[in-house]
Motif scaffolding. Structure first.
Motif, PDB file in Angstrom:
ATOM      1  N   LYS A  16       0.865  -1.182   0.000  1.00 13.89           N
ATOM      2  CA  LYS A  16       0.000   0.000   0.000  1.00 13.89           C
ATOM      3  C   LYS A  16       0.902   1.232   0.000  1.00 13.89           C
ATOM      4  CE  LYS A  16      -3.571  -2.615   0.480  1.00 13.89           C
ATOM      5  NZ  LYS A  16      -3.990  -3.246  -0.717  1.00 13.89           N
ATOM      6  N   ILE A  17       0.670   2.118  -0.950  1.00 14.72           N
ATOM      7  CA  ILE A  17       1.443   3.355  -1.042  1.00 14.72           C
ATOM      8  C   ILE A  17       0.586   4.479  -0.494  1.00 14.72           C
ATOM      9  CG2 ILE A  17       2.559   4.990  -2.609  1.00 14.72           C
ATOM     10  CD1 ILE A  17       3.239   2.576  -4.384  1.00 14.72           C
ATOM     11  N   LEU A  18       1.112   5.190   0.469  1.00 16.79           N
ATOM     12  CA  LEU A  18       0.392   6.274   1.128  1.00 16.79           C
ATOM     13  C   LEU A  18       1.098   7.594   0.826  1.00 16.79           C
ATOM     14  CD1 LEU A  18      -0.008   4.469   4.575  1.00 16.79           C
ATOM     15  CD2 LEU A  18      -1.696   4.606   2.745  1.00 16.79           C
ATOM     16  N   THR A  22       2.868  10.676   6.816  1.00 18.03           N
ATOM     17  CA  THR A  22       4.041  10.813   7.671  1.00 18.03           C
ATOM     18  C   THR A  22       3.778  10.107   8.991  1.00 18.03           C
ATOM     19  OG1 THR A  22       3.241  12.902   8.586  1.00 18.03           O
ATOM     20  CG2 THR A  22       4.711  13.049   6.697  1.00 18.03           C
ATOM     21  N   PHE A  23       4.835   9.647   9.596  1.00 24.00           N
ATOM     22  CA  PHE A  23       4.748   8.962  10.870  1.00 24.00           C
ATOM     23  C   PHE A  23       5.781   9.577  11.795  1.00 24.00           C
ATOM     24  CE2 PHE A  23       3.498   6.152   7.492  1.00 24.00           C
ATOM     25  CZ  PHE A  23       2.297   5.632   7.944  1.00 24.00           C
ATOM     26  N   VAL A  24       5.380   9.869  12.998  1.00 26.01           N
ATOM     27  CA  VAL A  24       6.284  10.428  13.991  1.00 26.01           C
ATOM     28  C   VAL A  24       6.196   9.554  15.229  1.00 26.01           C
ATOM     29  CG1 VAL A  24       6.864  12.431  15.391  1.00 26.01           C
ATOM     30  CG2 VAL A  24       5.960  12.752  13.088  1.00 26.01           C
ATOM     31  N   ILE A  25       7.331   9.118  15.701  1.00 24.10           N
ATOM     32  CA  ILE A  25       7.382   8.238  16.863  1.00 24.10           C
ATOM     33  C   ILE A  25       7.927   9.026  18.047  1.00 24.10           C
ATOM     34  CG2 ILE A  25       8.431   6.149  17.807  1.00 24.10           C
ATOM     35  CD1 ILE A  25       8.555   5.115  14.896  1.00 24.10           C
ATOM     36  N   ALA A  30       1.711  12.103  23.494  1.00 22.04           N
ATOM     37  CA  ALA A  30       1.917  13.550  23.621  1.00 22.04           C
ATOM     38  C   ALA A  30       3.264  13.964  23.038  1.00 22.04           C
ATOM     39  CB  ALA A  30       1.809  13.977  25.082  1.00 22.04           C
ATOM     40  N   ASP A  31       4.293  13.148  23.286  1.00 20.23           N
ATOM     41  CA  ASP A  31       5.620  13.438  22.743  1.00 20.23           C
ATOM     42  C   ASP A  31       5.606  13.375  21.212  1.00 20.23           C
ATOM     43  OD1 ASP A  31       8.457  13.933  22.856  1.00 20.23           O
ATOM     44  OD2 ASP A  31       8.776  11.783  22.491  1.00 20.23           O
ATOM     45  N   ALA A  32       4.935  12.389  20.643  1.00 24.24           N
ATOM     46  CA  ALA A  32       4.854  12.272  19.184  1.00 24.24           C
ATOM     47  C   ALA A  32       4.104  13.454  18.592  1.00 24.24           C
ATOM     48  CB  ALA A  32       4.173  10.955  18.810  1.00 24.24           C
ATOM     49  N   ARG A  40       6.429  19.921  11.376  1.00 25.56           N
ATOM     50  CA  ARG A  40       5.581  20.702  10.461  1.00 25.56           C
ATOM     51  C   ARG A  40       6.006  22.162  10.426  1.00 25.56           C
ATOM     52  NH1 ARG A  40       1.599  17.603  12.544  1.00 25.56           N
ATOM     53  NH2 ARG A  40       0.963  19.199  14.017  1.00 25.56           N
ATOM     54  N   SER A  41       6.340  22.727  11.572  1.00 24.16           N
ATOM     55  CA  SER A  41       6.735  24.145  11.594  1.00 24.16           C
ATOM     56  C   SER A  41       8.057  24.363  10.859  1.00 24.16           C
ATOM     57  CB  SER A  41       6.830  24.659  13.027  1.00 24.16           C
ATOM     58  OG  SER A  41       7.952  24.109  13.696  1.00 24.16           O
TER      59      SER A  41
END
Length: 93
Positions: A16-18, A22-25, A30-32, A40-41
């Motif tokens: 599956k191509i998305l 984006t994924f943030v770990i 709350a930290d992610a 983003r900024s």
């Protein structure tokens, strides 16, 4: 990418191509979320947002607040048919 899956015994439908996903770990949810906001900024600032809109509208928009509403002025229709703004302008300009 999908064409290479057969070499590994996988079907093209397995991948599956998305686009633009984006994924943030983080150590916690709350930290992610906080890390994602920082990323983003860094990717799109007010100045870069105005710059990109200027390219589409074909006019200087530096006097406008990037956090404010879009200007009520119309884009300038360029003479080039390849311009992004040209596709949005009426034939009479």
């Amino acid at each position: 990418m999908k064409g290479r899956l057969a070499r590994y015994g996988r079907a093209e439908s397995d991948l599956k191509i998305l686009p633009a996903a984006t994924f943030v770990i983080g150590d916690s949810e709350a930290d992610a979320i906080e890390r994602a906001a920082v990323i983003r900024s860094q990717q799109v600032s007010g100045a870069t947002a105005v710059f990109f809109v200027e390219q589409v509208w074909n006019r200087d928009l530096s006097e406008y607040d990037p956090d404010g509403p879009l200007p009520t002025i119309d884009p300038i229709c360029p003479s080039s048919p390849w311009s992004r703004a040209g596709r949005r302008c009426s034939p009479t300009g």
